[in-house]
Design a protein around this motif. Structure first.
Motif, PDB file in Angstrom:
ATOM      1  N   GLY A  26       0.828  -1.199   0.000  1.00 61.60           N
ATOM      2  CA  GLY A  26       0.000   0.000   0.000  1.00 61.60           C
ATOM      3  C   GLY A  26       0.858   1.242   0.000  1.00 61.60           C
ATOM      4  N   PRO A  27       0.193   2.379   0.028  1.00 61.23           N
ATOM      5  CA  PRO A  27       0.945   3.635  -0.024  1.00 61.23           C
ATOM      6  C   PRO A  27       1.750   3.857   1.256  1.00 61.23           C
ATOM      7  CG  PRO A  27      -1.390   4.068   0.294  1.00 61.23           C
ATOM      8  CD  PRO A  27      -1.243   2.596   0.067  1.00 61.23           C
ATOM      9  N   LYS A  28       2.827   4.610   1.109  1.00 62.65           N
ATOM     10  CA  LYS A  28       3.669   4.939   2.257  1.00 62.65           C
ATOM     11  C   LYS A  28       2.867   5.826   3.207  1.00 62.65           C
ATOM     12  CE  LYS A  28       7.968   7.175   3.443  1.00 62.65           C
ATOM     13  NZ  LYS A  28       8.943   8.156   3.004  1.00 62.65           N
ATOM     14  N   PRO A  29       2.948   5.567   4.507  1.00 58.23           N
ATOM     15  CA  PRO A  29       2.214   6.409   5.456  1.00 58.23           C
ATOM     16  C   PRO A  29       2.625   7.879   5.303  1.00 58.23           C
ATOM     17  CG  PRO A  29       3.151   4.499   6.572  1.00 58.23           C
ATOM     18  CD  PRO A  29       3.682   4.500   5.184  1.00 58.23           C
ATOM     19  N   VAL A  30       1.644   8.779   5.397  1.00 57.05           N
ATOM     20  CA  VAL A  30       1.897  10.212   5.242  1.00 57.05           C
ATOM     21  C   VAL A  30       2.608  10.753   6.478  1.00 57.05           C
ATOM     22  CG1 VAL A  30       0.798  12.458   4.928  1.00 57.05           C
ATOM     23  CG2 VAL A  30      -0.081  10.467   3.720  1.00 57.05           C
ATOM     24  N   LEU A  31       2.226  10.265   7.628  1.00 57.21           N
ATOM     25  CA  LEU A  31       2.801  10.747   8.885  1.00 57.21           C
ATOM     26  C   LEU A  31       3.813   9.752   9.428  1.00 57.21           C
ATOM     27  CD1 LEU A  31      -0.477  12.036  10.571  1.00 57.21           C
ATOM     28  CD2 LEU A  31       1.332  13.418   9.538  1.00 57.21           C
ATOM     29  N   THR A  32       4.925  10.268   9.916  1.00 54.87           N
ATOM     30  CA  THR A  32       5.936   9.408  10.530  1.00 54.87           C
ATOM     31  C   THR A  32       5.485   9.041  11.944  1.00 54.87           C
ATOM     32  OG1 THR A  32       7.161  11.236  11.511  1.00 54.87           O
ATOM     33  CG2 THR A  32       7.770  10.587   9.246  1.00 54.87           C
ATOM     34  N   PRO A  33       6.058   7.998  12.525  1.00 55.37           N
ATOM     35  CA  PRO A  33       5.711   7.659  13.917  1.00 55.37           C
ATOM     36  C   PRO A  33       5.984   8.833  14.875  1.00 55.37           C
ATOM     37  CG  PRO A  33       6.875   5.829  12.887  1.00 55.37           C
ATOM     38  CD  PRO A  33       6.919   6.963  11.918  1.00 55.37           C
ATOM     39  N   GLU A  34       7.055   9.567  14.604  1.00 52.90           N
ATOM     40  CA  GLU A  34       7.378  10.723  15.460  1.00 52.90           C
ATOM     41  C   GLU A  34       6.293  11.791  15.371  1.00 52.90           C
ATOM     42  OE1 GLU A  34       9.577   9.509  13.105  1.00 52.90           O
ATOM     43  OE2 GLU A  34      10.780   8.345  14.531  1.00 52.90           O
ATOM     44  N   GLN A  35       5.781  12.026  14.166  1.00 50.38           N
ATOM     45  CA  GLN A  35       4.710  13.021  13.999  1.00 50.38           C
ATOM     46  C   GLN A  35       3.444  12.576  14.730  1.00 50.38           C
ATOM     47  OE1 GLN A  35       4.926  13.074   9.663  1.00 50.38           O
ATOM     48  NE2 GLN A  35       5.350  15.287   9.742  1.00 50.38           N
ATOM     49  N   ILE A  36       3.157  11.294  14.694  1.00 51.79           N
ATOM     50  CA  ILE A  36       1.960  10.780  15.377  1.00 51.79           C
ATOM     51  C   ILE A  36       2.111  10.964  16.890  1.00 51.79           C
ATOM     52  CG2 ILE A  36       0.582   8.714  15.844  1.00 51.79           C
ATOM     53  CD1 ILE A  36       1.377   7.782  12.949  1.00 51.79           C
ATOM     54  N   VAL A  37       3.297  10.652  17.431  1.00 46.26           N
ATOM     55  CA  VAL A  37       3.546  10.849  18.871  1.00 46.26           C
ATOM     56  C   VAL A  37       3.392  12.322  19.221  1.00 46.26           C
ATOM     57  CG1 VAL A  37       5.352  10.783  20.660  1.00 46.26           C
ATOM     58  CG2 VAL A  37       5.004   8.805  19.152  1.00 46.26           C
ATOM     59  N   HIS A  38       3.935  13.200  18.375  1.00 50.39           N
ATOM     60  CA  HIS A  38       3.827  14.642  18.604  1.00 50.39           C
ATOM     61  C   HIS A  38       2.360  15.085  18.576  1.00 50.39           C
ATOM     62  CE1 HIS A  38       5.168  18.762  18.781  1.00 50.39           C
ATOM     63  NE2 HIS A  38       4.497  19.072  17.658  1.00 50.39           N
ATOM     64  N   ALA A  39       1.589  14.548  17.632  1.00 46.32           N
ATOM     65  CA  ALA A  39       0.166  14.896  17.526  1.00 46.32           C
ATOM     66  C   ALA A  39      -0.576  14.458  18.783  1.00 46.32           C
ATOM     67  CB  ALA A  39      -0.444  14.250  16.289  1.00 46.32           C
ATOM     68  N   ILE A  40      -0.260  13.273  19.300  1.00 47.80           N
ATOM     69  CA  ILE A  40      -0.911  12.774  20.527  1.00 47.80           C
ATOM     70  C   ILE A  40      -0.579  13.700  21.703  1.00 47.80           C
ATOM     71  CG2 ILE A  40      -0.950  10.866  22.190  1.00 47.80           C
ATOM     72  CD1 ILE A  40      -0.503   8.974  19.738  1.00 47.80           C
ATOM     73  N   GLN A  41       0.666  14.134  21.780  1.00 49.22           N
ATOM     74  CA  GLN A  41       1.059  15.067  22.850  1.00 49.22           C
ATOM     75  C   GLN A  41       0.272  16.373  22.746  1.00 49.22           C
ATOM     76  OE1 GLN A  41       5.266  15.413  22.121  1.00 49.22           O
ATOM     77  NE2 GLN A  41       5.784  13.659  23.444  1.00 49.22           N
ATOM     78  N   LEU A  42       0.148  16.899  21.528  1.00 48.52           N
ATOM     79  CA  LEU A  42      -0.574  18.156  21.329  1.00 48.52           C
ATOM     80  C   LEU A  42      -2.056  18.009  21.676  1.00 48.52           C
ATOM     81  CD1 LEU A  42       1.095  19.437  18.025  1.00 48.52           C
ATOM     82  CD2 LEU A  42       1.437  20.325  20.346  1.00 48.52           C
ATOM     83  N   ILE A  43      -2.633  16.864  21.357  1.00 53.03           N
ATOM     84  CA  ILE A  43      -4.034  16.619  21.716  1.00 53.03           C
ATOM     85  C   ILE A  43      -4.158  16.602  23.239  1.00 53.03           C
ATOM     86  CG2 ILE A  43      -5.882  14.882  21.712  1.00 53.03           C
ATOM     87  CD1 ILE A  43      -4.991  14.189  18.816  1.00 53.03           C
ATOM     88  N   GLY A  44      -3.185  15.973  23.909  1.00 55.13           N
ATOM     89  CA  GLY A  44      -3.171  15.926  25.369  1.00 55.13           C
ATOM     90  C   GLY A  44      -3.057  17.316  25.986  1.00 55.13           C
ATOM     91  N   GLU A  45      -2.432  18.239  25.250  1.00 55.52           N
ATOM     92  CA  GLU A  45      -2.301  19.626  25.727  1.00 55.52           C
ATOM     93  C   GLU A  45      -3.526  20.470  25.383  1.00 55.52           C
ATOM     94  OE1 GLU A  45       1.339  21.062  24.005  1.00 55.52           O
ATOM     95  OE2 GLU A  45       2.558  19.548  25.023  1.00 55.52           O
ATOM     96  N   GLY A  46      -4.508  19.852  24.738  1.00 53.60           N
ATOM     97  CA  GLY A  46      -5.743  20.570  24.444  1.00 53.60           C
ATOM     98  C   GLY A  46      -5.835  21.186  23.057  1.00 53.60           C
ATOM     99  N   GLN A  47      -4.870  20.912  22.190  1.00 57.13           N
ATOM    100  CA  GLN A  47      -4.926  21.446  20.820  1.00 57.13           C
ATOM    101  C   GLN A  47      -6.033  20.727  20.034  1.00 57.13           C
ATOM    102  OE1 GLN A  47      -3.002  23.741  19.047  1.00 57.13           O
ATOM    103  NE2 GLN A  47      -2.011  24.381  20.952  1.00 57.13           N
ATOM    104  N   SER A  48      -6.651  21.435  19.113  1.00 54.06           N
ATOM    105  CA  SER A  48      -7.692  20.804  18.291  1.00 54.06           C
ATOM    106  C   SER A  48      -7.046  19.986  17.167  1.00 54.06           C
ATOM    107  CB  SER A  48      -8.608  21.865  17.676  1.00 54.06           C
ATOM    108  OG  SER A  48      -7.939  22.562  16.646  1.00 54.06           O
ATOM    109  N   VAL A  49      -7.771  18.973  16.733  1.00 56.30           N
ATOM    110  CA  VAL A  49      -7.279  18.125  15.648  1.00 56.30           C
ATOM    111  C   VAL A  49      -7.082  18.953  14.386  1.00 56.30           C
ATOM    112  CG1 VAL A  49      -7.855  16.156  14.160  1.00 56.30           C
ATOM    113  CG2 VAL A  49      -8.238  16.004  16.620  1.00 56.30           C
ATOM    114  N   SER A  50      -7.978  19.926  14.143  1.00 55.63           N
ATOM    115  CA  SER A  50      -7.848  20.782  12.960  1.00 55.63           C
ATOM    116  C   SER A  50      -6.540  21.552  12.977  1.00 55.63           C
ATOM    117  CB  SER A  50      -9.013  21.775  12.886  1.00 55.63           C
ATOM    118  OG  SER A  50     -10.209  21.078  12.661  1.00 55.63           O
TER     119      SER A  50
END
Length: 187
Positions: free
Chosen positions: A144-168
């Motif tokens: 299948g296609p190469k993932p758009v987000l790296t594992p590091e970006q996903i971890v960073h996104a989870i941290q930002l969500i935990g800090e209250g940032q919106s998904v948008s």
């Protein structure tokens, strides 16, 4: 008024520089009432005159070609065309390959055998492909296609969500669509 069955010819050459005259003469000699002509590579899927011919055929008509390679790109393509003819109630005849004549029981038998061989080959290819994929998966190959987000970006996104940032906002920061981010996040 009911139309009488006809011999319908199909003549094709691969390039504009080639001439259809020999095919035209051979098809005319055996009594083709109409000849559909085309100057297009047989490798092309879109052959407009062949499409018009197949739409034109009526029960009892015989599609006649000088050689099978003028009609079909492969055995599979030939079998698809033969199946379409069968559905209409028309037959197929090749002048150079007398065994390819579905107006006779022997010709129908040969085409049935070809159909069985092609089906067998498709099954073998499918089995080989499945086995190859299984071996590749065991070796860690991802399809299948190469993932758009790296594992590091996903971890960073989870941290930002935990800090209250919106998904948008996070999606905009990472340069991806929100749906892409949602798919990448663990459930």
């Amino acid at each position: 008024m009911v139309n009488a069955a006809q011999q319908i010819g199909y003549a094709r050459v691969s390039t504009q520089d080639q001439d259809l005259e020999q095919q035209r003469l051979a098809l005319g000699r055996i009594g083709c009432q109409r000849i559909f002509e085309e100057k297009v590579s047989g490798a092309k899927r879109d052959r407009p005159e062949l499409g018009r011919l197949l739409d034109h055929l009526r029960p009892g008509d015989v599609l006649t070609v000088t050689r099978l390679d003028r009609l079909a790109r492969s055995t599979t393509d030939l079998l698809h065309i033969a199946e379409r003819l069968k559905t209409v109630g028309a037959d197929l005849r090749s002048l150079a390959e007398p065994w390819a004549d579905t107006t006779s029981p022997a010709g129908r038998m040969v085409l049935t055998i070809f159909s069985g061989i092609a089906d067998f080959e498709r099954s073998l290819i499918s089995e080989r492909t499945s086995a190859g994929r299984a071996v590749a998966r065991e070796k860690g190959v991802r399809f299948g296609p190469k993932p758009v987000l790296t594992p590091e970006q996903i971890v960073h996104a989870i941290q930002l969500i935990g800090e209250g940032q919106s998904v948008s906002n996070i999606a905009r920061l990472l340069g991806v669509h929100r749906a892409t981010l949602y798919r990448a996040l663990p459930q």
